[in-house]
Design an enzyme around this catalytic site. Structure first.
Site, PDB file in Angstrom:
ATOM      1  N   GLY A  49     -14.000  -4.023   0.893  1.00 17.08           N
ATOM      2  CA  GLY A  49     -15.367  -3.575   1.179  1.00 17.08           C
ATOM      3  C   GLY A  49     -15.901  -2.637   0.122  1.00 17.08           C
ATOM      4  NE  ARG A  64      -4.217  -1.764   1.917  1.00 18.29           N
ATOM      5  CZ  ARG A  64      -5.042  -2.227   2.837  1.00 18.29           C
ATOM      6  NH1 ARG A  64      -4.786  -2.002   4.112  1.00 18.29           N
ATOM      7  NH2 ARG A  64      -6.122  -2.898   2.518  1.00 18.29           N
ATOM      8  N   GLY A 113     -10.276 -10.298  -0.800  1.00 15.66           N
ATOM      9  CA  GLY A 113      -9.060 -10.922  -0.255  1.00 15.66           C
ATOM     10  C   GLY A 113      -8.759 -12.319  -0.767  1.00 15.66           C
ATOM     11  CE  LYS A 135     -22.306 -17.989   7.461  1.00 13.33           C
ATOM     12  NZ  LYS A 135     -22.501 -17.251   8.718  1.00 13.33           N
TER      13      LYS A 135
END
Length: 398
Positions: free
Chosen positions: A376, A42, A353, A200
């Protein structure tokens, strides 16, 4: 995707020389117990925007969050000091760390870069308090948002400052994300194929529903595929699934079908009796799964069918491996999909990820059109949400 101002354009137009430039970067890097940085991707990714500002003759301020500090409570472990040291090495020039900076009690000269201490230590950052936003905007002439990983948060240094700074624009990292997302979802080359996998359905339901109205083929994998297999009337043994979401899965299948699109259901699977790296793997037809079987991957026939779809695609969106690829016996499906994406002439965008781990494992990073860095934020874009950073930059561009 609405228009936005690009920092690169401001530099090219000569509008940055002598200006105070405030860059919101994502320098949230992992550290060991002693505070040493263990992985600096990063920090390296933030260098082009900083270098662009320095080369254009700006006085440069950079900030980022690091970890999860408590606002107003300084703790040495939350300090950006190790980041300042690494940034100085990469830039080849000194980088001063400024502690108390919100009130502007510091100076920075053109050609100089300073690192402003962890922005999440500032009271009002998380809730984007108006008083803090005003102070942040007063620090600079140009605000550069270059942290896609925080683009889904409306905080002081990601949103408030963008409203109050004289000019607000997208840095090279953020602009590249915005361009790639627009290319994949706003005006994609068809057929548009999306792979949404994970354990899920509940965590990805809004993404599945959003993509069902856009894509030509929706490939589901992992535990999500098991729920869709149940919805299609197949038995899945003791595999991970969410039986209470069968109606939602059926609705996604129906929505796709109504548009002449498709959710391919696995025709064969790789099963085991237990979840372990050394468990014996057996390939079975999807209709032959026993009551004590665990489905841990798609079978070779399904993998070949999906690979052919990907090779014929115009655009591919990839989020999630289709099996337990960490275990050698159950990596076949994910490996086949990764290789098909690498060989496809489609524009591909991948994020999340586990997806990045699969890309690294199979060495296809050079063959993916764009690898999204924001977990996200990437998922929220797939959900069809407008990210706060995109909204405020578009509004300020008018």
């Amino acid at each position: 995707m609405s228009a936005f101002i690009r920092f690169s354009d401001l530099c090219a137009q000569g509008r940055v020389k002598g200006q105070r430039v405030f860059i919101r970067a994502d320098l949230n890097v992992p550290q060991d117990e002693s505070g040493r940085i263990t992985e600096d991707t990063r920090i390296r990714a933030s260098v082009p925007a900083i270098r662009m500002a320095l080369d254009a003759g700006a006085a440069v301020m950079v900030t980022s969050h690091l970890g999860r500090p408590t606002e107003g409570e300084y703790d040495p472990k939350d300090s950006l000091q190790p980041v300042a040291v690494r940034l100085a090495e990469l830039l080849g020039q000194p980088v001063r760390l400024i502690g108390e900076w919100v009130d502007g009690d510091f100076s920075v000269a053109p050609g100089e870069v300073v690192l402003l201490e962890n922005c999440r230590l500032n009271v009002g950052e998380k809730k984007n308090k108006p008083e803090l936003a005003r102070k942040l905007g007063a620090l600079c002439d140009i605000f550069v948002h270059d942290a896609f990983g925080t683009a889904h948060r409306a905080e002081g240094t990601t949103y408030g400052i963008a409203e109050t700074a004289p000019v607000a624009c997208a840095g090279p990292l953020l602009a590249a994300e915005m361009d790639a997302i627009a290319k994949a979802l706003a005006n994609p080359k068809r057929p548009l194929v999306a792979i949404v996998a994970g354990s899920k359905v509940s965590t990805k339901l809004t993404i599945l529903q959003s993509l069902a109205s856009k894509v030509d083929q929706l490939i589901v994998g992992g535990g999500i595929a098991n729920t869709f297999m149940l919805a299609a009337g197949l038995k899945i043994g003791k595999s991970l699934a969410e039986p209470d979401l069968l109606d939602e899965a059926k609705a996604v299948i129906a929505a796709m079908k109504a548009r002449g699109a498709d959710v391919p259901i696995p025709s064969d699977v790789v099963v085991a009796k237990r979840f372990a790296a050394d468990a014996e793997a057996t390939v079975k037809a999807a209709s032959d799964v026993a009551d004590d079987d665990l489905i841990l991957d798609i079978g070779p026939q399904t993998a070949a069918r999906l690979a052919a779809m990907l090779k014929a695609a115009g655009t591919i969106v990839w989020n999630g491996p289709v099996g337990v690829f960490e275990f050698a016996a159950f990596e076949g499906g994910t490996k086949a999909i990764a290789q098909a994406i690498a060989e496809s002439s489609a524009f591909s965008i991948a994020g999340g990820g586990d997806t990045l781990a699969a890309i690294a494992k199979y060495g296809i990073d050079k063959d993916v059109g764009y690898i999204s860095t924001g977990g996200g934020a990437f998922l929220e874009v797939l959900e069809g949400k407008t990210l706060p950073a995109f909204e405020v930059l578009a509004r300020r561009a008018k």
